[in-house]
Write a protein that holds these residues in place. Structure first.
Motif, PDB file in Angstrom:
ATOM      1  N   ALA A  24       0.833  -1.207   0.000  1.00  0.00           N
ATOM      2  CA  ALA A  24       0.000   0.000   0.000  1.00  0.00           C
ATOM      3  C   ALA A  24       0.869   1.259   0.000  1.00  0.00           C
ATOM      4  O   ALA A  24       0.587   2.223  -0.733  1.00  0.00           O
ATOM      5  CB  ALA A  24      -0.927  -0.007   1.212  1.00  0.00           C
ATOM      6  N   ALA A  25       1.933   1.238   0.790  1.00  0.00           N
ATOM      7  CA  ALA A  25       2.828   2.400   0.836  1.00  0.00           C
ATOM      8  C   ALA A  25       3.542   2.595  -0.494  1.00  0.00           C
ATOM      9  O   ALA A  25       3.729   3.731  -0.960  1.00  0.00           O
ATOM     10  CB  ALA A  25       3.846   2.217   1.961  1.00  0.00           C
ATOM     11  N   GLU A  26       3.935   1.498  -1.117  1.00  0.00           N
ATOM     12  CA  GLU A  26       4.609   1.591  -2.416  1.00  0.00           C
ATOM     13  C   GLU A  26       3.667   2.167  -3.470  1.00  0.00           C
ATOM     14  O   GLU A  26       4.068   3.001  -4.289  1.00  0.00           O
ATOM     15  CB  GLU A  26       5.117   0.218  -2.842  1.00  0.00           C
ATOM     16  N   LEU A  27       2.396   1.726  -3.450  1.00  0.00           N
ATOM     17  CA  LEU A  27       1.416   2.267  -4.392  1.00  0.00           C
ATOM     18  C   LEU A  27       1.240   3.767  -4.180  1.00  0.00           C
ATOM     19  O   LEU A  27       1.193   4.544  -5.147  1.00  0.00           O
ATOM     20  CB  LEU A  27       0.077   1.542  -4.236  1.00  0.00           C
ATOM     21  N   SER A  28       1.154   4.208  -2.931  1.00  0.00           N
ATOM     22  CA  SER A  28       1.010   5.637  -2.638  1.00  0.00           C
ATOM     23  C   SER A  28       2.186   6.431  -3.199  1.00  0.00           C
ATOM     24  O   SER A  28       2.005   7.510  -3.784  1.00  0.00           O
ATOM     25  CB  SER A  28       0.924   5.858  -1.118  1.00  0.00           C
ATOM     26  N   THR A  29       3.386   5.866  -3.043  1.00  0.00           N
ATOM     27  CA  THR A  29       4.582   6.541  -3.552  1.00  0.00           C
ATOM     28  C   THR A  29       4.545   6.656  -5.066  1.00  0.00           C
ATOM     29  O   THR A  29       4.839   7.714  -5.640  1.00  0.00           O
ATOM     30  CB  THR A  29       5.849   5.785  -3.113  1.00  0.00           C
ATOM     31  N   HIS A  30       4.186   5.561  -5.724  1.00  0.00           N
ATOM     32  CA  HIS A  30       4.120   5.576  -7.195  1.00  0.00           C
ATOM     33  C   HIS A  30       3.104   6.602  -7.688  1.00  0.00           C
ATOM     34  O   HIS A  30       3.354   7.317  -8.667  1.00  0.00           O
ATOM     35  CB  HIS A  30       3.754   4.191  -7.720  1.00  0.00           C
ATOM     36  N   THR A 199      -0.522 -10.171  -8.412  1.00  0.00           N
ATOM     37  CA  THR A 199      -1.481  -9.826  -9.456  1.00  0.00           C
ATOM     38  C   THR A 199      -0.875  -8.851 -10.458  1.00  0.00           C
ATOM     39  O   THR A 199      -1.074  -8.985 -11.667  1.00  0.00           O
ATOM     40  CB  THR A 199      -2.748  -9.214  -8.825  1.00  0.00           C
ATOM     41  N   VAL A 200      -0.137  -7.868  -9.950  1.00  0.00           N
ATOM     42  CA  VAL A 200       0.526  -6.919 -10.841  1.00  0.00           C
ATOM     43  C   VAL A 200       1.487  -7.657 -11.766  1.00  0.00           C
ATOM     44  O   VAL A 200       1.553  -7.383 -12.978  1.00  0.00           O
ATOM     45  CB  VAL A 200       1.279  -5.839 -10.036  1.00  0.00           C
ATOM     46  N   ALA A 201       2.219  -8.623 -11.225  1.00  0.00           N
ATOM     47  CA  ALA A 201       3.159  -9.386 -12.045  1.00  0.00           C
ATOM     48  C   ALA A 201       2.434 -10.169 -13.132  1.00  0.00           C
ATOM     49  O   ALA A 201       2.918 -10.271 -14.264  1.00  0.00           O
ATOM     50  CB  ALA A 201       3.977 -10.333 -11.165  1.00  0.00           C
ATOM     51  N   THR A 202       1.235 -10.706 -12.820  1.00  0.00           N
ATOM     52  CA  THR A 202       0.496 -11.439 -13.853  1.00  0.00           C
ATOM     53  C   THR A 202      -0.045 -10.507 -14.918  1.00  0.00           C
ATOM     54  O   THR A 202      -0.225 -10.910 -16.067  1.00  0.00           O
ATOM     55  CB  THR A 202      -0.675 -12.247 -13.239  1.00  0.00           C
ATOM     56  N   MET A 203      -0.325  -9.247 -14.539  1.00  0.00           N
ATOM     57  CA  MET A 203      -0.840  -8.274 -15.503  1.00  0.00           C
ATOM     58  C   MET A 203       0.267  -7.740 -16.417  1.00  0.00           C
ATOM     59  O   MET A 203       0.021  -7.388 -17.566  1.00  0.00           O
ATOM     60  CB  MET A 203      -1.492  -7.099 -14.770  1.00  0.00           C
ATOM     61  N   THR A 204       1.478  -7.669 -15.897  1.00  0.00           N
ATOM     62  CA  THR A 204       2.566  -7.025 -16.646  1.00  0.00           C
ATOM     63  C   THR A 204       3.569  -8.015 -17.210  1.00  0.00           C
ATOM     64  O   THR A 204       4.454  -7.628 -17.978  1.00  0.00           O
ATOM     65  CB  THR A 204       3.329  -6.040 -15.743  1.00  0.00           C
ATOM     66  N   LEU A 231      -3.624  -1.244 -11.430  1.00  0.00           N
ATOM     67  CA  LEU A 231      -2.384  -1.242 -10.664  1.00  0.00           C
ATOM     68  C   LEU A 231      -1.145  -1.279 -11.546  1.00  0.00           C
ATOM     69  O   LEU A 231      -0.054  -0.887 -11.111  1.00  0.00           O
ATOM     70  CB  LEU A 231      -2.354  -2.450  -9.722  1.00  0.00           C
ATOM     71  N   ALA A 232      -1.297  -1.775 -12.768  1.00  0.00           N
ATOM     72  CA  ALA A 232      -0.117  -1.990 -13.610  1.00  0.00           C
ATOM     73  C   ALA A 232       0.595  -0.676 -13.938  1.00  0.00           C
ATOM     74  O   ALA A 232       1.823  -0.591 -13.824  1.00  0.00           O
ATOM     75  CB  ALA A 232      -0.518  -2.712 -14.898  1.00  0.00           C
ATOM     76  N   SER A 324      -3.467 -14.707 -12.965  1.00  0.00           N
ATOM     77  CA  SER A 324      -3.167 -15.867 -13.805  1.00  0.00           C
ATOM     78  C   SER A 324      -2.441 -16.959 -13.031  1.00  0.00           C
ATOM     79  O   SER A 324      -1.667 -16.686 -12.108  1.00  0.00           O
ATOM     80  CB  SER A 324      -2.323 -15.443 -15.008  1.00  0.00           C
ATOM     81  N   VAL A 325      -2.700 -18.190 -13.443  1.00  0.00           N
ATOM     82  CA  VAL A 325      -1.999 -19.361 -12.911  1.00  0.00           C
ATOM     83  C   VAL A 325      -0.834 -19.718 -13.830  1.00  0.00           C
ATOM     84  O   VAL A 325       0.260 -20.049 -13.384  1.00  0.00           O
ATOM     85  CB  VAL A 325      -2.974 -20.553 -12.788  1.00  0.00           C
ATOM     86  N   CYS A 326      -1.094 -19.645 -15.118  1.00  0.00           N
ATOM     87  CA  CYS A 326      -0.067 -19.955 -16.111  1.00  0.00           C
ATOM     88  C   CYS A 326      -0.216 -18.993 -17.279  1.00  0.00           C
ATOM     89  O   CYS A 326      -1.276 -18.391 -17.470  1.00  0.00           O
ATOM     90  CB  CYS A 326      -0.192 -21.403 -16.592  1.00  0.00           C
ATOM     91  N   ALA A 327       0.852 -18.838 -18.045  1.00  0.00           N
ATOM     92  CA  ALA A 327       0.819 -17.875 -19.148  1.00  0.00           C
ATOM     93  C   ALA A 327       1.987 -18.129 -20.088  1.00  0.00           C
ATOM     94  O   ALA A 327       2.965 -18.802 -19.733  1.00  0.00           O
ATOM     95  CB  ALA A 327       0.881 -16.448 -18.615  1.00  0.00           C
ATOM     96  N   TRP A 328       1.870 -17.578 -21.275  1.00  0.00           N
ATOM     97  CA  TRP A 328       2.968 -17.520 -22.228  1.00  0.00           C
ATOM     98  C   TRP A 328       3.750 -16.230 -22.004  1.00  0.00           C
ATOM     99  O   TRP A 328       3.183 -15.213 -21.642  1.00  0.00           O
ATOM    100  CB  TRP A 328       2.436 -17.515 -23.663  1.00  0.00           C
ATOM    101  N   THR A 329       5.027 -16.297 -22.248  1.00  0.00           N
ATOM    102  CA  THR A 329       5.863 -15.101 -22.319  1.00  0.00           C
ATOM    103  C   THR A 329       6.371 -14.990 -23.750  1.00  0.00           C
ATOM    104  O   THR A 329       6.347 -15.979 -24.504  1.00  0.00           O
ATOM    105  CB  THR A 329       7.059 -15.196 -21.366  1.00  0.00           C
ATOM    106  N   PRO A 330       6.843 -13.826 -24.164  1.00  0.00           N
ATOM    107  CA  PRO A 330       7.402 -13.721 -25.518  1.00  0.00           C
ATOM    108  C   PRO A 330       8.525 -14.728 -25.763  1.00  0.00           C
ATOM    109  O   PRO A 330       8.610 -15.309 -26.853  1.00  0.00           O
ATOM    110  CB  PRO A 330       7.915 -12.278 -25.565  1.00  0.00           C
TER     111      PRO A 330
END
Length: 508
Positions: A24-30, A199-204, A231-232, A324-330
């Protein structure tokens, strides 16, 4: 099954409060880092970071003025608009428990949600403050805040009644979202603030950003886990373009104007882009498109990639798994894309996946089909069983083979037929009902129903039955059509014959 070289995050629940506070603090800073620079575009107007954070502070000030303690659960009737984005991100940055209420349902449905949630406050646009919502707030004693279309214009319409409200304090700080039905009937579950980093990591996809990168394009409905698209951008230090809903022309305008390189899609979006015959040059900046919220048919993948030359990197996940549980990467796509096109990729870091026998629960060997179970480290050690049939090959790639429970996937929204059937059966003139999925060229599948009437009762009209479903359930559950018949087609065991019921559907 884990990805190679993976180190799972600490699972201990005792660390969640600390980790949640840090997030939460990191989000506020961003968010503060935007300053006077552009932060979010909506309806082709840019709002600065200062305007946005001032709106967040004004919502906090109004909550305090209405007698709402900082620990209280907040409910937001969400719409994809800038004031709502400020309410959501402000709550997360404040490490509050935030329950999301879908706006695409009747006022009565929203009222029932409020009574189940029992929040300290409800935040909604003026159009959503209907009589059932106002009445539900009065019965539960929660405060009421009205969001004006003008960012930062917030009005109190009801103060919190501490003498009435029974549960003013929330339990788990973070997002409380309604599930889509992947692991069973829809229910509201918490995604702790500490888990939102996952969640942010799965979005980005773990991407980083340079200052001159194009903005994030946010269009997934806030009523689902897609709300985490918000959040992304802050965590990547990027601007965002917000669409109230997906619209081909506005989506293409954003991609073309800002030279966007990647943005999340659903199968329905791909169909709409193809149907609109969007020029290939308009999408030339896209390097790849991550996608999910439903299976990607091979024919759709082939047609889209052939026409636009843009790789589709599909993923699989659910609200219960905080993304996400699983995903493709480039990189995975470059190495394995041609030979494993039907897969949903490999498990993400911090995620374990196994395939089990539906009856015994025993783990199955590579390439055997069973029900998918997953364990996400940041959520705890438990294995959660989905209703999806899947298999894992010897290289760790997961393939989803369909639903094990007959759920209908309507453009990414999952509908359990029995949920709709129960509403139809509650009508006094309905003796029996059957709900099935029928193909739709844009959404994949949509619900269609047939009802058998009671002898001696006036036959209900189709509009009457559709209204009953709309009043009881979110709008995506409403059948596209309802056939009223004297007798449902049945087999020898007197069960409704799914194929014969589907054959009753006639598209206009």
């Amino acid at each position: 099954m884990k990805t190679p070289d993976e180190t799972a995050p600490e699972r201990a629940d005792s660390g969640r409060d600390v980790a949640g506070t840090a997030f939460a603090a990191e989000l506020s800073t961003h968010l503060a880092d935007y300053g006077d620079r552009p932060c979010i575009e909506y309806e082709q107007r840019w709002y600065s970071g200062a305007e946005f954070t001032n709106a967040m502070r004004e919502i906090d000030r109004r909550l305090a003025g209405a007698g709402v303690p900082v620990s209280a659960r907040i409910a937001v009737v969400v719409r994809n608009r800038v004031p709502h984005a400020a309410a959501v991100l402000g709550s997360i940055a404040g490490n509050r428990p935030l329950a999301v209420i879908d706006c695409y349902q009747s006022g009565a449905g929203m009222g029932r949600d409020i009574e189940r949630i029992r929040p300290g406050a409800v935040i909604a646009a003026a159009e959503d403050w209907t009589a059932p919502v106002v009445d539900a707030c009065a019965r539960t004693g929660c405060a009421g805040l009205v969001l004006s279309p003008a960012l930062g214009d917030v009005r109190i319409i009801a103060e919190r009644d501490s003498g009435v409200i029974a549960d003013p304090v929330g339990d788990v700080p973070g997002l409380h979202l309604l599930t889509s039905g992947t692991t069973g009937p829809p229910r509201r579950i918490p995604i702790p603030t500490a888990a939102l980093a996952h969640t942010v990591a799965t979005m980005t996809g773990g991407a980083t950003a340079a200052p001159d990168d194009p903005p994030e394009l946010v269009h997934w409905p806030f009523g689902s886990v897609g709300i985490c698209q918000l959040l992304a951008a802050p965590f990547l230090g990027k601007r965002m373009v917000l669409l109230e809903k997906f619209d081909v022309a506005q989506w293409v305008r954003a991609v073309r104007t800002y030279r966007i390189r990647r943005t999340g899609v659903q199968p329905a979006i791909l169909r709409m882009l193809l149907e609109a015959d969007v020029p290939r040059a308009d999408l030339a900046s896209l390097e790849y498109l991550p996608g999910g919220s439903g299976p990607l048919e091979p024919e759709l993948r082939e047609e889209f990639e052939r026409r636009y030359g843009i790789p589709l990197l599909w993923a699989y996940g659910a609200t219960e798994f905080a993304g996400s549980v699983c995903a493709w990467t480039p990189e995975l796509h470059r190495r394995f894309g041609a030979e494993k096109a039907g897969s949903a990729g490999r498990p993400l870091p911090g995620v374990d996946v196994r395939i089990v026998d539906p009856d015994t629960g025993d783990e199955l060997a590579a390439d055997e089909q069973g029900l998918l179970e997953a364990s996400v480290a940041v959520l705890g050690p438990d294995w959660v069983r989905t209703g999806d049939l899947a298999s894992v090959d010897s290289d760790g790639f997961i393939t989803i083979h369909g639903r094990g429970d007959g759920a209908i996937n309507r453009g990414g929204f999952k509908i359990l037929p029995e949920t709709v059937r129960a509403v139809l059966l509650a009508h006094p003139a309905v003796r029996d009902a059957c709900v099935v999925g029928v193909p739709d060229p844009r959404l994949g599948h949509v619900p269609f129903a047939a009802v058998e009437t009671r002898h001696g009762s006036p036959a209900p009209t189709e509009d009457e039955l559709r209204r009953a479903v709309r009043d009881a359930l979110p709008s995506h559950h409403v059948p596209v059509a309802i056939a009223v018949v004297d007798r449902l087609p049945r087999n020898a065991a007197l069960k409704a014959k799914i194929d014969d019921v589907a054959a009753l559907y006639r598209r206009d």
